[in-house]
Design a protein around this motif. Structure first.
Motif, PDB file in Angstrom:
ATOM      1  N   UNK A  72      52.281  59.368  63.130  1.00 21.81           N
ATOM      2  CA  UNK A  72      52.637  58.080  62.533  1.00 21.81           C
ATOM      3  C   UNK A  72      51.375  57.343  62.087  1.00 21.81           C
ATOM      4  N   UNK A  73      51.560  56.400  61.153  1.00 21.58           N
ATOM      5  CA  UNK A  73      50.415  55.600  60.687  1.00 21.58           C
ATOM      6  C   UNK A  73      49.731  54.842  61.835  1.00 21.58           C
ATOM      7  N   UNK A  74      50.492  54.198  62.750  1.00 20.73           N
ATOM      8  CA  UNK A  74      49.812  53.500  63.854  1.00 20.73           C
ATOM      9  C   UNK A  74      48.992  54.440  64.743  1.00 20.73           C
ATOM     10  N   UNK A  75      49.508  55.651  64.974  1.00 23.69           N
ATOM     11  CA  UNK A  75      48.761  56.599  65.812  1.00 23.69           C
ATOM     12  C   UNK A  75      47.478  57.025  65.109  1.00 23.69           C
ATOM     13  N   UNK A  76      47.581  57.306  63.815  1.00 26.78           N
ATOM     14  CA  UNK A  76      46.387  57.666  63.043  1.00 26.78           C
ATOM     15  C   UNK A  76      45.387  56.510  63.051  1.00 26.78           C
ATOM     16  N   UNK A  77      45.882  55.300  62.881  1.00 27.58           N
ATOM     17  CA  UNK A  77      44.987  54.135  62.871  1.00 27.58           C
ATOM     18  C   UNK A  77      44.273  53.978  64.207  1.00 27.58           C
ATOM     19  N   UNK A  78      44.982  54.240  65.292  1.00 23.61           N
ATOM     20  CA  UNK A  78      44.346  54.172  66.617  1.00 23.61           C
ATOM     21  C   UNK A  78      43.203  55.181  66.718  1.00 23.61           C
ATOM     22  N   UNK A  79      43.475  56.422  66.316  1.00 26.28           N
ATOM     23  CA  UNK A  79      42.436  57.456  66.415  1.00 26.28           C
ATOM     24  C   UNK A  79      41.236  57.112  65.522  1.00 26.28           C
ATOM     25  N   UNK A  80      41.514  56.585  64.330  1.00 21.13           N
ATOM     26  CA  UNK A  80      40.417  56.211  63.426  1.00 21.13           C
ATOM     27  C   UNK A  80      39.565  55.099  64.050  1.00 21.13           C
ATOM     28  N   UNK A  81      40.212  54.160  64.702  1.00 23.11           N
ATOM     29  CA  UNK A  81      39.487  53.058  65.358  1.00 23.11           C
ATOM     30  C   UNK A  81      38.534  53.600  66.435  1.00 23.11           C
ATOM     31  N   UNK A  82      39.021  54.569  67.214  1.00 24.95           N
ATOM     32  CA  UNK A  82      38.179  55.167  68.253  1.00 24.95           C
ATOM     33  C   UNK A  82      36.952  55.828  67.622  1.00 24.95           C
ATOM     34  N   UNK A  83      37.174  56.522  66.504  1.00 28.94           N
ATOM     35  CA  UNK A  83      36.069  57.219  65.838  1.00 28.94           C
ATOM     36  C   UNK A  83      35.072  56.238  65.219  1.00 28.94           C
ATOM     37  N   UNK A  84      35.583  55.116  64.706  1.00 33.37           N
ATOM     38  CA  UNK A  84      34.685  54.083  64.165  1.00 33.37           C
ATOM     39  C   UNK A  84      33.866  53.462  65.303  1.00 33.37           C
ATOM     40  N   UNK A  85      34.528  53.140  66.404  1.00 35.04           N
ATOM     41  CA  UNK A  85      33.822  52.508  67.534  1.00 35.04           C
ATOM     42  C   UNK A  85      32.786  53.436  68.154  1.00 35.04           C
ATOM     43  N   UNK A  86      33.023  54.741  68.045  1.00 31.48           N
ATOM     44  CA  UNK A  86      32.058  55.711  68.582  1.00 31.48           C
ATOM     45  C   UNK A  86      30.891  55.931  67.625  1.00 31.48           C
ATOM     46  N   UNK A  87      30.960  55.308  66.445  1.00 29.17           N
ATOM     47  CA  UNK A  87      29.854  55.436  65.492  1.00 29.17           C
ATOM     48  C   UNK A  87      29.930  56.691  64.644  1.00 29.17           C
ATOM     49  N   UNK A  88      31.114  57.338  64.630  1.00 28.63           N
ATOM     50  CA  UNK A  88      31.237  58.596  63.881  1.00 28.63           C
ATOM     51  C   UNK A  88      31.802  58.394  62.479  1.00 28.63           C
ATOM     52  N   UNK A  89      32.674  57.405  62.319  1.00 29.96           N
ATOM     53  CA  UNK A  89      33.263  57.114  61.005  1.00 29.96           C
ATOM     54  C   UNK A  89      32.905  55.702  60.557  1.00 29.96           C
ATOM     55  N   UNK A  90      32.787  55.563  59.238  1.00 28.35           N
ATOM     56  CA  UNK A  90      32.583  54.256  58.616  1.00 28.35           C
ATOM     57  C   UNK A  90      33.885  53.845  57.936  1.00 28.35           C
ATOM     58  N   UNK A  91      34.267  52.581  58.090  1.00 25.71           N
ATOM     59  CA  UNK A  91      35.516  52.078  57.508  1.00 25.71           C
ATOM     60  C   UNK A  91      35.212  51.056  56.420  1.00 25.71           C
ATOM     61  N   UNK A  92      35.868  51.226  55.272  1.00 24.71           N
ATOM     62  CA  UNK A  92      35.701  50.242  54.194  1.00 24.71           C
ATOM     63  C   UNK A  92      37.073  49.858  53.655  1.00 24.71           C
ATOM     64  N   UNK A  93      37.355  48.568  53.665  1.00 25.42           N
ATOM     65  CA  UNK A  93      38.642  48.093  53.160  1.00 25.42           C
ATOM     66  C   UNK A  93      38.495  47.820  51.662  1.00 25.42           C
ATOM     67  N   UNK A  94      39.414  48.411  50.853  1.00 28.79           N
ATOM     68  CA  UNK A  94      39.414  48.131  49.413  1.00 28.79           C
ATOM     69  C   UNK A  94      40.853  47.920  48.989  1.00 28.79           C
ATOM     70  N   UNK A  95      41.180  46.708  48.613  1.00 30.64           N
ATOM     71  CA  UNK A  95      42.557  46.420  48.239  1.00 30.64           C
ATOM     72  C   UNK A  95      43.464  46.565  49.442  1.00 30.64           C
TER      73      UNK A  95
END
Lengths: 117, 117
Positions: A72-95
């Motif tokens: 689900x989208x919420x589950x994916x968003x949770x995993x992405x948040x963990x990866x961003x907080x660990x310094x592995x992924x960068x997040x950029x909001x566009x639109x």
């Protein structure tokens, strides 16, 4: 949040005089390093990193990620948040959507921490 | 037990024709890789690896490990078991005690899995 990846190799510098073995990883350093491995210790997070890495544009829209993982989208968003907080992924909001890319050198840094245990 | 480290890099070989993105990590491969990172996702296990690695003899007696970590012997034994099952440590029983050494190349293999996500 400070990235757990901003670590120094295990050294004898700045340690107390009476550490049981000054050449080994101290408790605080170990705690910081474990956080990054915890972020990697999930199959879906590894697959997310793999998908982002394989992207021809160097980034992936959050809207395209639930499909390949059958999550689900919420589950994916949770995993992405963990990866961003660990310094592995960068997040950029566009639109409407957020786009994720690998933090340059982050996976190499994790690999390097294994060499400096 | 088969070591989770005996993994192939993510490739397009031996995949079904209809995988959503054949260039990325599949679910089973991701599950196996995550097991190794789970073993590393604990500060005390990282410190155990560090102590074994720093040993001048290349191995550490289980009897010497609770002290530096300020943990009980059963807790240390549990963490060592996780590291052995993950293919990171080798265990050898000699007389009363068990001795632990790094599996040659194991940490390098983990580092390599990061490069082949």
């Amino acid at each position: 949040m400070t990235s757990p990846l901003t670590l120094e190799p295990a050294t004898t510098a700045d340690r107390g005089c009476c550490a049981p073995d000054a050449a080994t990883l101290d408790a605080e350093d170990a705690k910081q390093r474990a956080l990054v491995f915890k972020a990697l210790a999930d199959p879906n997070r590894l697959r997310l990193l793999s998908i982002v890495k394989a992207s021809s544009t160097g980034e992936a829209c959050v809207c395209d990620l639930p499909g390949p993982l059958e999550l689900s989208q919420p589950t994916v968003s949770h995993h992405l948040k963990v990866l961003v907080e660990a310094g592995l992924l960068h997040r950029e909001k566009r639109g409407t959507w957020a786009y994720f890319s690998l933090v340059p050198g982050a996976l190499d840094e994790v690999a390097a921490t294994l060499a400096t245990l």
